[in-house]
Write a protein that holds these residues in place. Structure first.
Motif, PDB file in Angstrom:
ATOM      1  N   GLU A   1     -20.778  12.717 -67.159  1.00  0.00           N
ATOM      2  CA  GLU A   1     -21.453  11.931 -67.894  1.00  0.00           C
ATOM      3  C   GLU A   1     -23.327  11.291 -67.978  1.00  0.00           C
ATOM      4  O   GLU A   1     -23.498  11.448 -68.192  1.00  0.00           O
ATOM      5  CB  GLU A   1     -20.899  10.713 -68.644  1.00  0.00           C
ATOM      6  CG  GLU A   1     -19.384  10.728 -69.399  1.00  0.00           C
ATOM      7  CD  GLU A   1     -18.616  10.119 -70.433  1.00  0.00           C
ATOM      8  OE1 GLU A   1     -19.506   8.990 -70.806  1.00  0.00           O
ATOM      9  OE2 GLU A   1     -18.112   9.782 -71.022  1.00  0.00           O
ATOM     10  N   LYS A   2     -23.335  11.520 -67.004  1.00  0.00           N
ATOM     11  CA  LYS A   2     -24.074  10.703 -66.603  1.00  0.00           C
ATOM     12  C   LYS A   2     -25.106  12.000 -66.262  1.00  0.00           C
ATOM     13  O   LYS A   2     -26.262  11.549 -66.743  1.00  0.00           O
ATOM     14  CB  LYS A   2     -23.968   9.651 -64.604  1.00  0.00           C
ATOM     15  CG  LYS A   2     -25.150   9.416 -64.604  1.00  0.00           C
ATOM     16  CD  LYS A   2     -24.761   8.103 -62.870  1.00  0.00           C
ATOM     17  CE  LYS A   2     -26.402   7.892 -62.506  1.00  0.00           C
ATOM     18  NZ  LYS A   2     -26.275   6.580 -61.656  1.00  0.00           N
ATOM     19  N   MET A   3     -24.550  12.680 -65.857  1.00  0.00           N
ATOM     20  CA  MET A   3     -25.579  14.425 -65.438  1.00  0.00           C
ATOM     21  C   MET A   3     -25.712  14.531 -66.403  1.00  0.00           C
ATOM     22  O   MET A   3     -27.391  14.947 -67.050  1.00  0.00           O
ATOM     23  CB  MET A   3     -24.770  14.947 -64.801  1.00  0.00           C
ATOM     24  CG  MET A   3     -25.244  16.455 -64.567  1.00  0.00           C
ATOM     25  SD  MET A   3     -24.689  17.508 -65.355  1.00  0.00           S
ATOM     26  CE  MET A   3     -23.708  18.434 -65.223  1.00  0.00           C
ATOM     27  N   LEU A   4     -25.160  14.480 -67.777  1.00  0.00           N
ATOM     28  CA  LEU A   4     -25.441  15.305 -68.248  1.00  0.00           C
ATOM     29  C   LEU A   4     -26.773  14.388 -69.854  1.00  0.00           C
ATOM     30  O   LEU A   4     -26.955  14.732 -70.294  1.00  0.00           O
ATOM     31  CB  LEU A   4     -23.809  15.381 -69.658  1.00  0.00           C
ATOM     32  CG  LEU A   4     -23.081  16.488 -69.449  1.00  0.00           C
ATOM     33  CD1 LEU A   4     -21.978  16.378 -70.266  1.00  0.00           C
ATOM     34  CD2 LEU A   4     -23.521  17.421 -69.306  1.00  0.00           C
ATOM     35  N   ASN A   5     -26.521  13.294 -69.475  1.00  0.00           N
ATOM     36  CA  ASN A   5     -27.600  12.130 -69.689  1.00  0.00           C
ATOM     37  C   ASN A   5     -28.719  12.413 -69.401  1.00  0.00           C
ATOM     38  O   ASN A   5     -29.666  12.100 -70.055  1.00  0.00           O
ATOM     39  CB  ASN A   5     -27.083  10.185 -69.520  1.00  0.00           C
ATOM     40  CG  ASN A   5     -26.402  10.028 -70.409  1.00  0.00           C
ATOM     41  OD1 ASN A   5     -24.983  10.534 -71.910  1.00  0.00           O
ATOM     42  ND2 ASN A   5     -25.280   8.704 -69.542  1.00  0.00           N
ATOM     43  N   ILE A   6     -28.763  12.825 -67.783  1.00  0.00           N
ATOM     44  CA  ILE A   6     -30.180  12.855 -67.171  1.00  0.00           C
ATOM     45  C   ILE A   6     -30.763  15.307 -68.344  1.00  0.00           C
ATOM     46  O   ILE A   6     -32.342  14.930 -67.601  1.00  0.00           O
ATOM     47  CB  ILE A   6     -29.969  13.078 -66.055  1.00  0.00           C
ATOM     48  CG1 ILE A   6     -29.440  11.474 -65.264  1.00  0.00           C
ATOM     49  CG2 ILE A   6     -31.345  13.166 -65.216  1.00  0.00           C
ATOM     50  CD1 ILE A   6     -30.267  10.991 -65.833  1.00  0.00           C
TER      51      ILE A   6
ATOM     52  N   ALA B   1     -27.237  19.665 -59.069  1.00  0.00           N
ATOM     53  CA  ALA B   1     -26.525  18.408 -59.181  1.00  0.00           C
ATOM     54  C   ALA B   1     -26.429  18.895 -60.896  1.00  0.00           C
ATOM     55  O   ALA B   1     -25.298  18.339 -60.998  1.00  0.00           O
ATOM     56  CB  ALA B   1     -27.756  16.915 -59.649  1.00  0.00           C
ATOM     57  N   GLU B   2     -26.995  19.549 -61.792  1.00  0.00           N
ATOM     58  CA  GLU B   2     -25.745  20.030 -63.400  1.00  0.00           C
ATOM     59  C   GLU B   2     -25.147  21.255 -62.968  1.00  0.00           C
ATOM     60  O   GLU B   2     -24.644  21.133 -64.419  1.00  0.00           O
ATOM     61  CB  GLU B   2     -27.350  20.215 -63.923  1.00  0.00           C
ATOM     62  CG  GLU B   2     -28.345  19.425 -63.902  1.00  0.00           C
ATOM     63  CD  GLU B   2     -29.667  20.114 -65.144  1.00  0.00           C
ATOM     64  OE1 GLU B   2     -30.360  19.560 -65.542  1.00  0.00           O
ATOM     65  OE2 GLU B   2     -29.822  21.387 -64.915  1.00  0.00           O
ATOM     66  N   ASP B   3     -24.421  21.159 -61.641  1.00  0.00           N
ATOM     67  CA  ASP B   3     -23.574  22.345 -62.023  1.00  0.00           C
ATOM     68  C   ASP B   3     -22.027  21.231 -61.872  1.00  0.00           C
ATOM     69  O   ASP B   3     -22.043  21.161 -60.502  1.00  0.00           O
ATOM     70  CB  ASP B   3     -23.404  23.359 -60.387  1.00  0.00           C
ATOM     71  CG  ASP B   3     -22.752  23.813 -60.164  1.00  0.00           C
ATOM     72  OD1 ASP B   3     -21.448  24.216 -60.693  1.00  0.00           O
ATOM     73  OD2 ASP B   3     -22.760  24.967 -59.408  1.00  0.00           O
ATOM     74  N   PRO B   4     -21.502  21.788 -62.280  1.00  0.00           N
ATOM     75  CA  PRO B   4     -20.094  20.876 -62.728  1.00  0.00           C
ATOM     76  C   PRO B   4     -19.734  20.699 -61.244  1.00  0.00           C
ATOM     77  O   PRO B   4     -18.299  20.284 -60.933  1.00  0.00           O
ATOM     78  CB  PRO B   4     -19.372  21.044 -64.016  1.00  0.00           C
ATOM     79  CG  PRO B   4     -21.118  21.508 -64.975  1.00  0.00           C
ATOM     80  CD  PRO B   4     -21.643  22.522 -64.031  1.00  0.00           C
ATOM     81  N   THR B   5     -19.718  22.445 -61.268  1.00  0.00           N
ATOM     82  CA  THR B   5     -18.522  22.497 -59.549  1.00  0.00           C
ATOM     83  C   THR B   5     -19.138  21.446 -58.270  1.00  0.00           C
ATOM     84  O   THR B   5     -18.037  22.025 -57.640  1.00  0.00           O
ATOM     85  CB  THR B   5     -18.212  23.921 -60.452  1.00  0.00           C
ATOM     86  OG1 THR B   5     -19.495  24.817 -59.691  1.00  0.00           O
ATOM     87  CG2 THR B   5     -17.608  24.980 -61.186  1.00  0.00           C
TER      88      THR B   5
ATOM     89  N   THR C   1     -20.047  19.234 -55.685  1.00  0.00           N
ATOM     90  CA  THR C   1     -20.260  17.894 -55.373  1.00  0.00           C
ATOM     91  C   THR C   1     -21.569  17.282 -55.600  1.00  0.00           C
ATOM     92  O   THR C   1     -21.254  15.616 -55.174  1.00  0.00           O
ATOM     93  CB  THR C   1     -19.517  17.860 -53.720  1.00  0.00           C
ATOM     94  OG1 THR C   1     -20.811  18.335 -53.219  1.00  0.00           O
ATOM     95  CG2 THR C   1     -17.784  18.746 -53.589  1.00  0.00           C
ATOM     96  N   LEU C   2     -22.176  17.424 -55.506  1.00  0.00           N
ATOM     97  CA  LEU C   2     -23.654  16.687 -55.696  1.00  0.00           C
ATOM     98  C   LEU C   2     -23.777  16.136 -57.162  1.00  0.00           C
ATOM     99  O   LEU C   2     -23.552  16.691 -57.696  1.00  0.00           O
ATOM    100  CB  LEU C   2     -24.990  17.155 -55.866  1.00  0.00           C
ATOM    101  CG  LEU C   2     -26.273  17.160 -55.802  1.00  0.00           C
ATOM    102  CD1 LEU C   2     -25.888  16.104 -54.270  1.00  0.00           C
ATOM    103  CD2 LEU C   2     -27.345  18.142 -55.485  1.00  0.00           C
ATOM    104  N   ILE C   3     -23.918  14.663 -56.279  1.00  0.00           N
ATOM    105  CA  ILE C   3     -23.464  13.453 -57.969  1.00  0.00           C
ATOM    106  C   ILE C   3     -25.322  12.382 -57.548  1.00  0.00           C
ATOM    107  O   ILE C   3     -25.580  13.129 -56.802  1.00  0.00           O
ATOM    108  CB  ILE C   3     -23.291  12.650 -58.241  1.00  0.00           C
ATOM    109  CG1 ILE C   3     -22.607  11.774 -56.628  1.00  0.00           C
ATOM    110  CG2 ILE C   3     -21.387  13.635 -58.320  1.00  0.00           C
ATOM    111  CD1 ILE C   3     -21.955  10.442 -57.008  1.00  0.00           C
ATOM    112  N   TYR C   4     -25.364  12.307 -59.239  1.00  0.00           N
ATOM    113  CA  TYR C   4     -26.734  11.131 -58.710  1.00  0.00           C
ATOM    114  C   TYR C   4     -26.901   9.617 -58.415  1.00  0.00           C
ATOM    115  O   TYR C   4     -25.586   9.302 -59.513  1.00  0.00           O
ATOM    116  CB  TYR C   4     -27.859  11.368 -60.295  1.00  0.00           C
ATOM    117  CG  TYR C   4     -28.170  12.893 -60.609  1.00  0.00           C
ATOM    118  CD1 TYR C   4     -29.086  13.265 -59.835  1.00  0.00           C
ATOM    119  CD2 TYR C   4     -27.852  12.565 -61.695  1.00  0.00           C
ATOM    120  CE1 TYR C   4     -29.412  14.335 -60.447  1.00  0.00           C
ATOM    121  CE2 TYR C   4     -28.474  14.019 -62.691  1.00  0.00           C
ATOM    122  CZ  TYR C   4     -29.418  14.715 -61.836  1.00  0.00           C
ATOM    123  OH  TYR C   4     -30.425  15.851 -61.955  1.00  0.00           O
ATOM    124  N   SER C   5     -26.592   9.458 -57.417  1.00  0.00           N
ATOM    125  CA  SER C   5     -26.772   8.352 -56.786  1.00  0.00           C
ATOM    126  C   SER C   5     -27.488   7.001 -57.072  1.00  0.00           C
ATOM    127  O   SER C   5     -28.485   7.817 -57.716  1.00  0.00           O
ATOM    128  CB  SER C   5     -26.375   8.370 -54.875  1.00  0.00           C
ATOM    129  OG  SER C   5     -27.984   8.444 -54.618  1.00  0.00           O
TER     130      SER C   5
END
Length: 215
Positions: free
Chosen positions: A21-26, A54-58, A60-64
Motif C-alpha cells: 500500500e505504501k509503495m502504491l501511495n508513492i 521498489a515498484e515491482d511487487p515481486t 523484496t525492496l521496500i521504502y524504509s
C-alpha cells in the motif's frame, strides 16, 4: 491497457500488505507530480533503478522508514498520504500480472472494497530513464544546464548538496516546477571533459548521493 493485456492474479509474498500500500501511495504521488521512476530515485539520492525495483511487487525492496520524511519533502504532502493506516480493513489489495516474451512485465493493482466496488489503482512496469511524463514544468533543459554552470562559478557546489536540495533551489530561481531529469542530465554533463567544470558525486552519511566541486 487492461483491454490489451491478459492479467493473472499473483500471490504477493515479497512485501507485507502495508508495504504494498505504501509503495502504491508513492506511485500515485510521483505520477501526479509527473516524475518517472528514475527521477524519483534521483531525488531520493539513490541508484538509478531503485524506484523501478521498489515498484515491482515481486521484489523484496521496500521504502524504509527513513524515506518517509524525504517523500514528504519531495511531494510536499502529509505523512498519511505516504504511510497507510494499518487498521483500515475497508479494502484489500489485489495484484495481477501480464507478461509474455515480447512485452515488458506489467502489474495491475486494484482495491477491492467490502461493498463490492473495485478500484484500479494503476499499472506498474519498468520505465525508460528518459521517459517524460506529463508535467507542469515549462523550464527547458538548456536553462537548467546554464543555471548549474552559474552555480558552479559562484561557489554553490563548494559544499555537498543532494539532488532534492538542488532541485528546490533551482525551482525557486525559476519560480516554477522543474523536471528532475533535466537537472540530473545537467549535473552529469559537468564531468571535466573538454575544459568544462567537473562535479563529483558521492554518498553522504545518510546514504544519499550528494554533488560538489573539488577546489
Amino acid at each position: 491497457m487492461q483491454a490489451d493485456f491478459k492479467f493473472e492474479i499473483i500471490n504477493i509474498t515479497a512485501m507485507p500488505r502495508i508495504e504494498v500500500e505504501k509503495m502504491l501511495n508513492i506511485f500515485l504521488l510521483r505520477k501526479k507530480r509527473g516524475y518517472n521512476q528514475f527521477e524519483l530515485s534521483f531525488l531520493m539520492g539513490q541508484r538509478d533503478f531503485y524506484v523501478r525495483d521498489a515498484e515491482d511487487p515481486t521484489h523484496t525492496l521496500i521504502y524504509s522508514v527513513p524515506f518517509n520524511n524525504i517523500f514528504r519533502e519531495i511531494f510536499d504532502c502529509d505523512i498519511d498520504q505516504i504511510v497507510p493506516d494499518i487498521n483500515n480493513s475497508e479494502f484489500t489489495i489485489q495484484i495481477s500480472v501480464s507478461k509474455n516474451e515480447s512485452d515488458p512485465v506489467i502489474y495491475k493493482a486494484e482495491r477491492f472494497f467490502k461493498d463490492g466496488q473495485v478500484e484500479i489503482v494503476g499499472t506498474l512496469s519498468a520505465e525508460p530513464k528518459d521517459l517524460l511524463l506529463e508535467s507542469p514544468s515549462i523550464i527547458i533543459e538548456q536553462s537548467v544546464r546554464d543555471w548549474v554552470l552559474h552555480q558552479i562559478s559562484i561557489g554553490y557546489f563548494s559544499e555537498p548538496k543532494n539532488a532534492l536540495q538542488i532541485l528546490k533551489d533551482c525551482e525557486k530561481e525559476f519560480d516554477g516546477a522543474l523536471r528532475p531529469l533535466f537537472l540530473a542530465n545537467a549535473l552529469k554533463a559537468y564531468n571535466g571533459t573538454k575544459g568544462i567544470p567537473k562535479l563529483t558525486s558521492k554518498k553522504d552519511e545518510n546514504g544519499r548521493f550528494v554533488y560538489f566541486k573539488n577546489n
